[in-house]
Design a protein around this motif. Structure first.
Motif, PDB file in Angstrom:
ATOM      1  N   PHE A   1     -18.777  26.228   1.558  1.00  0.00           N
ATOM      2  CA  PHE A   1     -18.011  27.166   2.363  1.00  0.00           C
ATOM      3  C   PHE A   1     -16.723  26.496   2.810  1.00  0.00           C
ATOM      4  O   PHE A   1     -16.723  25.347   3.251  1.00  0.00           O
ATOM      5  CB  PHE A   1     -18.806  27.588   3.609  1.00  0.00           C
ATOM      6  CG  PHE A   1     -20.101  28.261   3.279  1.00  0.00           C
ATOM      7  CD1 PHE A   1     -20.170  29.638   3.154  1.00  0.00           C
ATOM      8  CD2 PHE A   1     -21.251  27.508   3.079  1.00  0.00           C
ATOM      9  CE1 PHE A   1     -21.375  30.258   2.848  1.00  0.00           C
ATOM     10  CE2 PHE A   1     -22.446  28.125   2.768  1.00  0.00           C
ATOM     11  CZ  PHE A   1     -22.512  29.501   2.656  1.00  0.00           C
ATOM     12  N   LEU A   2     -15.650  27.218   2.703  1.00  0.00           N
ATOM     13  CA  LEU A   2     -14.367  26.735   3.204  1.00  0.00           C
ATOM     14  C   LEU A   2     -14.026  27.513   4.455  1.00  0.00           C
ATOM     15  O   LEU A   2     -14.056  28.744   4.450  1.00  0.00           O
ATOM     16  CB  LEU A   2     -13.273  26.925   2.145  1.00  0.00           C
ATOM     17  CG  LEU A   2     -13.542  26.262   0.797  1.00  0.00           C
ATOM     18  CD1 LEU A   2     -12.417  26.614  -0.160  1.00  0.00           C
ATOM     19  CD2 LEU A   2     -13.657  24.763   0.948  1.00  0.00           C
ATOM     20  N   LEU A   3     -13.718  26.806   5.564  1.00  0.00           N
ATOM     21  CA  LEU A   3     -13.326  27.466   6.802  1.00  0.00           C
ATOM     22  C   LEU A   3     -11.835  27.711   6.762  1.00  0.00           C
ATOM     23  O   LEU A   3     -11.052  26.774   6.599  1.00  0.00           O
ATOM     24  CB  LEU A   3     -13.685  26.589   8.007  1.00  0.00           C
ATOM     25  CG  LEU A   3     -15.184  26.284   8.172  1.00  0.00           C
ATOM     26  CD1 LEU A   3     -15.390  25.450   9.419  1.00  0.00           C
ATOM     27  CD2 LEU A   3     -15.991  27.557   8.232  1.00  0.00           C
ATOM     28  N   LEU A   4     -11.415  28.960   6.920  1.00  0.00           N
ATOM     29  CA  LEU A   4     -10.006  29.305   6.816  1.00  0.00           C
ATOM     30  C   LEU A   4      -9.499  29.865   8.121  1.00  0.00           C
ATOM     31  O   LEU A   4     -10.161  30.659   8.769  1.00  0.00           O
ATOM     32  CB  LEU A   4      -9.795  30.319   5.682  1.00  0.00           C
ATOM     33  CG  LEU A   4     -10.111  29.686   4.326  1.00  0.00           C
ATOM     34  CD1 LEU A   4     -11.343  30.297   3.762  1.00  0.00           C
ATOM     35  CD2 LEU A   4      -8.932  29.800   3.434  1.00  0.00           C
ATOM     36  N   PHE A   5      -8.289  29.455   8.497  1.00  0.00           N
ATOM     37  CA  PHE A   5      -7.739  29.871   9.767  1.00  0.00           C
ATOM     38  C   PHE A   5      -6.501  30.744   9.612  1.00  0.00           C
ATOM     39  O   PHE A   5      -6.206  31.555  10.464  1.00  0.00           O
ATOM     40  CB  PHE A   5      -7.401  28.629  10.601  1.00  0.00           C
ATOM     41  CG  PHE A   5      -8.590  27.734  10.811  1.00  0.00           C
ATOM     42  CD1 PHE A   5      -9.552  28.039  11.766  1.00  0.00           C
ATOM     43  CD2 PHE A   5      -8.773  26.609  10.022  1.00  0.00           C
ATOM     44  CE1 PHE A   5     -10.661  27.215  11.961  1.00  0.00           C
ATOM     45  CE2 PHE A   5      -9.885  25.795  10.209  1.00  0.00           C
ATOM     46  CZ  PHE A   5     -10.819  26.092  11.183  1.00  0.00           C
TER      47      PHE A   5
ATOM     48  N   SER B   1     -13.540  32.849   7.230  1.00  0.00           N
ATOM     49  CA  SER B   1     -12.557  32.982   8.292  1.00  0.00           C
ATOM     50  C   SER B   1     -13.150  33.909   9.336  1.00  0.00           C
ATOM     51  O   SER B   1     -13.352  35.095   9.073  1.00  0.00           O
ATOM     52  CB  SER B   1     -11.244  33.556   7.767  1.00  0.00           C
ATOM     53  OG  SER B   1     -10.337  33.792   8.816  1.00  0.00           O
ATOM     54  N   GLY B   2     -13.447  33.356  10.514  1.00  0.00           N
ATOM     55  CA  GLY B   2     -14.108  34.165  11.526  1.00  0.00           C
ATOM     56  C   GLY B   2     -15.457  34.632  11.017  1.00  0.00           C
ATOM     57  O   GLY B   2     -16.296  33.841  10.601  1.00  0.00           O
ATOM     58  N   ASN B   3     -15.670  35.960  11.012  1.00  0.00           N
ATOM     59  CA  ASN B   3     -16.927  36.510  10.504  1.00  0.00           C
ATOM     60  C   ASN B   3     -16.788  37.070   9.095  1.00  0.00           C
ATOM     61  O   ASN B   3     -17.656  37.774   8.610  1.00  0.00           O
ATOM     62  CB  ASN B   3     -17.457  37.596  11.443  1.00  0.00           C
ATOM     63  CG  ASN B   3     -16.475  38.758  11.581  1.00  0.00           C
ATOM     64  OD1 ASN B   3     -15.379  38.722  11.016  1.00  0.00           O
ATOM     65  ND2 ASN B   3     -16.869  39.774  12.316  1.00  0.00           N
ATOM     66  N   GLN B   4     -15.671  36.745   8.442  1.00  0.00           N
ATOM     67  CA  GLN B   4     -15.429  37.220   7.082  1.00  0.00           C
ATOM     68  C   GLN B   4     -15.678  36.109   6.065  1.00  0.00           C
ATOM     69  O   GLN B   4     -15.230  34.975   6.266  1.00  0.00           O
ATOM     70  CB  GLN B   4     -13.985  37.722   6.939  1.00  0.00           C
ATOM     71  CG  GLN B   4     -13.670  38.973   7.738  1.00  0.00           C
ATOM     72  CD  GLN B   4     -14.423  40.184   7.213  1.00  0.00           C
ATOM     73  OE1 GLN B   4     -14.545  40.394   6.013  1.00  0.00           O
ATOM     74  NE2 GLN B   4     -14.920  40.982   8.141  1.00  0.00           N
TER      75      GLN B   4
END
Length: 812
Positions: free
Chosen positions: A5-9, A564-567
């Protein structure tokens, strides 16, 4: 299976601009449609694949008899080869879906599908139903029948096997079962809540045929002449059919036109047999609805029609429309209302378009839509409003004659708007069939387009027209172009390579690329949820992962996701572009297949002659070979000396006729010590193909081994091709997909040797899946083994065997 998983901001916006116009009708075509208003009859043609349909019969039924005509194809042709590109599987099915729709736009019929997947050739319907789930696909056929309500159903193939392919026979079996089940209220009753009701067709016919050696026509069968000439269309039905069938470009099915008498034969399978017309016993006039007055009104419309001034028909059309609107609801009343509404628009030349300047609308972003209307021939037209995605825009425009009226509106694409994934690809597949959650979508050829609904009045009558929202651009060569509008997510994730070979314990590098369709920033980090044998580094905006080998077995799938967030975003779009069909988009999961292989190779440089739908060169590169693609100018004696082996792609000799001219050069290359491996070839005719490919004659048959798990007997285990550089064993034939071999060699001279014997259940054994011969200092190999499927699928044994086949003689 590992998941990353990549966390995106933040997101960055990338605009994509790529380069089929709204259909228009001349007076002759409008008159043809008006004539059709007085015909209340329908025909459903049923077969298995794209290209199985009888295009000439469809053209005749739709344009001469003026019946509502449709073709129901069990599959989308996913399992074949592609002569014009490298798409395979579901991607090829997407192209062939559009080729069928292009064909239907020419011959005038409609198009439907079931959820069946074309998984490849089968020898019997029993084998076919092991994959298709007979009841599931039967329910789809019943659904289409209940929705379309055909008066007669016609199959291309019989239930008795003369059609050859197991899919063909299965399609006839399903048509026969559905003929009765569609009328039975106890069968698939869950469909009734969606508005359908039991429907009994009058008869089920088999459209017999003469396919070369298989001749099923006979003089005592019912027959009709479908070879007439239609002066309104300026073509014979044979000419229309040729244009229609020639849309199957991925299959190389361009055909010449036919003119003059063309007889079609029919055998009655169920229901009463016809004696005079196909529609014997079916009332195709307005008497069907007890409305002889409507037939007289339409006939008067026909008699009064002016080819120079079609707009003069508007008052009569409006009168017919109002009468229908006040009539009891029903199938034919609703169909005729739709037809009349469309004809009114055509008669006054009412042009309407809704276009954008981009092909892609992004979730959570705004989109500008440009609306243009032109009342080109007259009639009092007032556009009151336009509705797009539930938002209404009020105009109240009185349209002057032949003047453009335009508006630009902005609509918001919700963050949860459905992306433009073809509906049958949304859910994971079952074995042999697609899964679709929405019953109302089943049978449809494609997704419903993004639409704008135009609310207007014509001479005081309130009407609404749904028009597609399209991407419009201008190409310096093509001119004005129209393509579909697609909805895409804010973020896409793609891994490269999607197939990674861990050869001899060497780590492989996988790059994960993020494609931002949102805002201007590009910042993300890895969420540490991977095993210790994964090392991550950052390369610009991408992440690079070094992976040693699969954790548990010799094959592992790794899923990649961006969060990103809940997406969560876990796919990327693929755009398919060909000039004969509209653009196509679909989304693939961000997934890497990691395959551990004990592989040795001999030689480094491979020349490759591309074939049809060919992804073998990429596989060769993954094996460590230096691959050079060869064109006609490269086939010279001096140039070929640099290559350890030359591989001819699938059907290369079918699509590159120049290869026969270069036969002598290629044979000299072999004689001087090179290896030439030719993958399977064929032509479009039924029967065998005599070829001049190898140093000695042989014939390519249509024989194949369809069971991918068929037992393989090694005929000569000590043969060098079985031992160098890899020792081939039975495990090398594990996990093959779709089939073992196709278009096998036969009638070969004694100079050729064979290596394998195999057979399908209940069939005779064959040894023609692979033949080879040493010639001079080199070697020639013809392979019907389906390396073109197995190598892209990452089947370890296929890589090992292929390496042996292209190893130079004497290199051990």
């Amino acid at each position: 299976m590992r998941k990353f998983f990549l966390l995106l901001f933040f997101f960055s916006f990338t605009q994509f601009v790529f380069s089929q116009a709204p259909q228009s009708y001349n007076s002759d075509q409008i008159f043809q449609q008006i004539k059709k208003l007085n015909v209340l009859g329908s025909v459903l043609y049923v077969a298995a694949h794209p290209d199985d349909e009888n295009s000439r019969l469809l053209a005749f039924l739709s344009n001469q008899k003026l019946y509502r005509t449709a073709y129901l194809s069990m599959t989308r042709g996913d399992g074949g080869q592609n002569l014009i590109g490298d798409e395979q599987g579901s991607a090829l099915g997407l192209i062939r879906t559009q080729e069928l729709l292009a064909a239907r736009r020419i011959d005038g019929a409609e198009q439907f599908f079931t959820r069946a997947f074309d998984f490849g050739y089968t020898t019997s319907p029993v084998e076919t139903f092991k994959f298709w789930n007979e009841q599931k696909i039967l329910s789809d056929v019943v659904w289409v029948i209940r929705k379309f309500q055909p008066d007669i159903i016609i199959t291309r193939f019989p239930t008795t096997g003369e059609g050859g392919h197991g899919h063909h026979t299965a399609s006839a079996i399903l048509a026969g079962e559905a003929f009765e089940a569609a009328a039975d209220p106890t069968k698939f009753p869950e469909q009734f809540k969606y508005g359908v009701k039991p429907w009994q067709a009058k008869r089920l016919l088999w459209n017999t045929f003469n396919f070369g050696s298989v001749h099923t026509e006979s003089p005592d069968q019912f027959k009709i002449d479908v070879g007439g000439y239609n002066p309104l269309l300026g073509k014979s039905y044979g000419e229309i059919a040729a244009q229609s069938r020639s849309q199957h470009k991925t299959q190389g099915f361009g055909v010449p036109s036919s003119r003059g008498e063309q007889l079609e034969y029919f055998k009655t399978i169920k229901g009463t047999a016809p004696t005079k017309t196909l529609m014997d016993g079916v009332d195709t006039t307005w008497e069907r609805l007890n409305d002889p007055a409507m037939e007289k009104a339409v006939q008067k419309l026909i008699n009064d029609y002016s080819f120079q001034h079609p707009q003069n028909s508007l008052p009569e059309l409006l009168g017919i429309y109002k009468t229908l609107k006040n009539s009891p609801e029903g199938y034919w009343r609703d169909q005729k209302m739709k037809q009349v509404k469309q004809i009114m628009r055509e008669c006054i030349g009412l042009y309407m378009e809704a276009t954008t300047r981009t092909m892609f609308a992004v979730q959570g972003d705004s989109l500008q839509v440009n609306f243009v209307a032109d009342n080109r021939l007259g009639g009092q037209v007032k556009i009151s409003s336009l509705t797009i995605r539930g938002k209404n825009f009020t105009f109240n425009d009185e349209l002057p004659v032949d003047e453009n009226v335009s508006h630009s509106v902005t609509v918001f694409i919700p963050s949860d708007a459905k992306i433009s994934q073809p509906y049958w690809l949304v859910l994971p597949m079952s074995k042999g069939s697609y899964n679709v959650a929405d019953q109302t979508m089943i049978g449809k050829p494609q997704n419903d387009p993004q639409e704008a609904e135009v609310h207007l009045s014509i001479d005081g009558e309130n009407l609404s027209y749904a028009i597609p929202i399209q991407y419009k651009s201008n190409d310096p060569v093509k001119g004005e172009t129209f393509e579909p509008l697609f909805i895409i997510p804010k973020m896409e994730v793609q891994s490269n390579p999607e197939l990674a070979l861990a050869i001899n314990d060497k780590p492989v590098n996988i790059k994960v690329n993020t494609i931002n369709n949102g805002s201007s920033e590009n910042d993300f980090k890895l969420k540490e949820e991977h095993s210790s044998n994964v090392i991550q580094t950052k390369v610009g905006s991408d992440s690079l992962y070094s992976i040693k080998n699969p954790e548990i077995k010799n094959t592992e799938f790794i899923d990649w996701s961006a969060v990103s967030g809940n997406q969560t975003y876990d796919s990327y779009k693929t755009l398919i572009e060909y000039p004969h069909i509209p653009n196509i988009i679909y989304f693939k999961k961000a997934e890497s297949k990691l395959v551990e292989i004990d592989l040795k190779t001999s030689g480094k440089k491979v020349g490759y002659i591309p074939g049809a739908g060919d992804k073998v060169p990429d596989a060769l590169q993954k094996m460590g070979y230096e691959v050079t693609m060869l064109s006609p100018k490269d086939i010279t004696t001096d140039n070929l000396k640099q290559f350890d082996a030359i591989v001819a792609g699938v059907r290369a000799y079918d699509i590159h006729k120049w290869l026969y001219d270069d036969y002598g050069i290629l044979m000299n290359y072999v004689k001087e010590g090179g290896v030439l491996l030719a993958q399977y070839n064929r032509d479009n005719n039924i029967g065998t193909l005599k070829v001049k490919i190898g140093p000695y004659p042989f014939t390519i048959s249509r024989n194949r081994i369809t069971d991918e798990n068929a037992e393989v007997k090694f005929l000569h285990p000590a043969n060098v091709l079985m031992n160098y550089p890899n020792k081939i064993n039975q495990k090398d034939f594990d996990d093959w997909i779709q089939e073992r071999s196709t278009y096998q060699a036969e009638d070969y001279e004694k100079n050729y040797q064979t290596l394998f014997e195999m057979h399908d259940a209940g069939k005779a054994s064959s040894v023609g899946s692979l033949i080879y011969t040493d010639y001079g200092k080199g070697r020639f190999v013809y392979s019907g083994l389906v390396f073109f499927r197995e190598l892209p699928a990452g089947v370890p044994g296929a890589f090992r065997l292929f390496a042996n086949l292209i190893a130079k003689p004497g290199s051990k």
